[in-house]
Design a protein around this motif. Structure first.
Motif, short mmCIF file in Angstrom:
data_model
loop_
_atom_site.label_atom_id
_atom_site.label_comp_id
_atom_site.label_asym_id
_atom_site.label_seq_id
_atom_site.Cartn_x
_atom_site.Cartn_y
_atom_site.Cartn_z
N ARG A 274 0.82 -1.22 0.00
CA ARG A 274 0.00 0.00 0.00
C ARG A 274 0.85 1.26 0.00
NH1 ARG A 274 -5.34 -1.16 3.54
NH2 ARG A 274 -5.63 -3.31 2.87
N PRO A 275 0.32 2.32 -0.61
CA PRO A 275 1.04 3.60 -0.60
C PRO A 275 1.17 4.16 0.82
CG PRO A 275 -0.82 3.64 -2.13
CD PRO A 275 -0.91 2.38 -1.36
N GLY A 276 2.26 4.86 1.07
CA GLY A 276 2.52 5.44 2.38
C GLY A 276 1.39 6.29 2.92
N GLU A 277 0.79 7.13 2.06
CA GLU A 277 -0.30 7.99 2.52
C GLU A 277 -1.51 7.18 2.99
OE1 GLU A 277 -1.05 11.16 3.44
OE2 GLU A 277 1.11 11.33 3.26
N ALA A 278 -1.81 6.09 2.29
CA ALA A 278 -2.93 5.23 2.69
C ALA A 278 -2.62 4.59 4.05
CB ALA A 278 -3.19 4.17 1.64
N LEU A 279 -1.38 4.20 4.25
CA LEU A 279 -0.98 3.60 5.53
C LEU A 279 -1.05 4.62 6.66
CD1 LEU A 279 2.04 1.53 4.28
CD2 LEU A 279 -0.08 0.61 5.22
N LEU A 280 -0.63 5.84 6.38
CA LEU A 280 -0.72 6.88 7.41
C LEU A 280 -2.17 7.19 7.75
CD1 LEU A 280 2.16 9.31 6.44
CD2 LEU A 280 2.00 7.85 8.46
N ALA A 281 -3.05 7.19 6.76
CA ALA A 281 -4.48 7.42 7.02
C ALA A 281 -5.03 6.30 7.88
CB ALA A 281 -5.24 7.53 5.71
#
Length: 131
Positions: free
Chosen positions: A82-89
């Protein structure tokens, strides 16, 4: 919050039962391979890495995936795609009431706060039970 990870260091005895400690690590840490996803403390992370290196030197292929109680190995592998931004969300959502601390002090401090609270809860539940 609940503990969702078990320390990978084989000789960890920091758990409430004297065994390997159960603690919280976030999805972002698991996906990025952060030390927190593998061990309950930096010392145990370093000792775990020594175990991994010794196993490799002996010709073994140690399992390097975090030992999560809330995710299957397939789900852990999926996190890593998964993309980093999705993981941070996802992590912001996981942290819930710690979200403000996440924004003001950073991910590491928010995860540490979760684990301090979990440790206090465990101590409170077990206090007086040891004879």
């Amino acid at each position: 919050m609940k503990a969702n990870t078990i320390c990978k260091y084989s000789k960890c005895s920091l758990g409430k039962d004297g065994g390997r400690k159960h603690y919280y690590s976030c999805s972002y840490c698991a996906a990025m391979g952060n030390w927190r996803s593998l061990a309950c403390c930096r010392e145990h992370y370093e000792l775990y890495i020594e175990e991994v290196l010794a196993a490799r030197n002996a010709g073994a292929a140690p399992d390097l995936l975090p030992e999560r109680t809330d995710l299957t190995p397939e789900e852990l592998a999926d996190l890593r795609t998964r993309p980093g931004e999705a993981l941070l969300a996802r992590t912001r959502k996981e942290l819930g009431r710690y979200a403000v601390l996440l924004e003001t002090s950073g991910l590491s401090e928010a995860v540490e706060a979760v684990n301090r609270d979990l440790d206090r809860t465990t101590e409170t539940k077990t206090k007086g039970l040891i004879t």
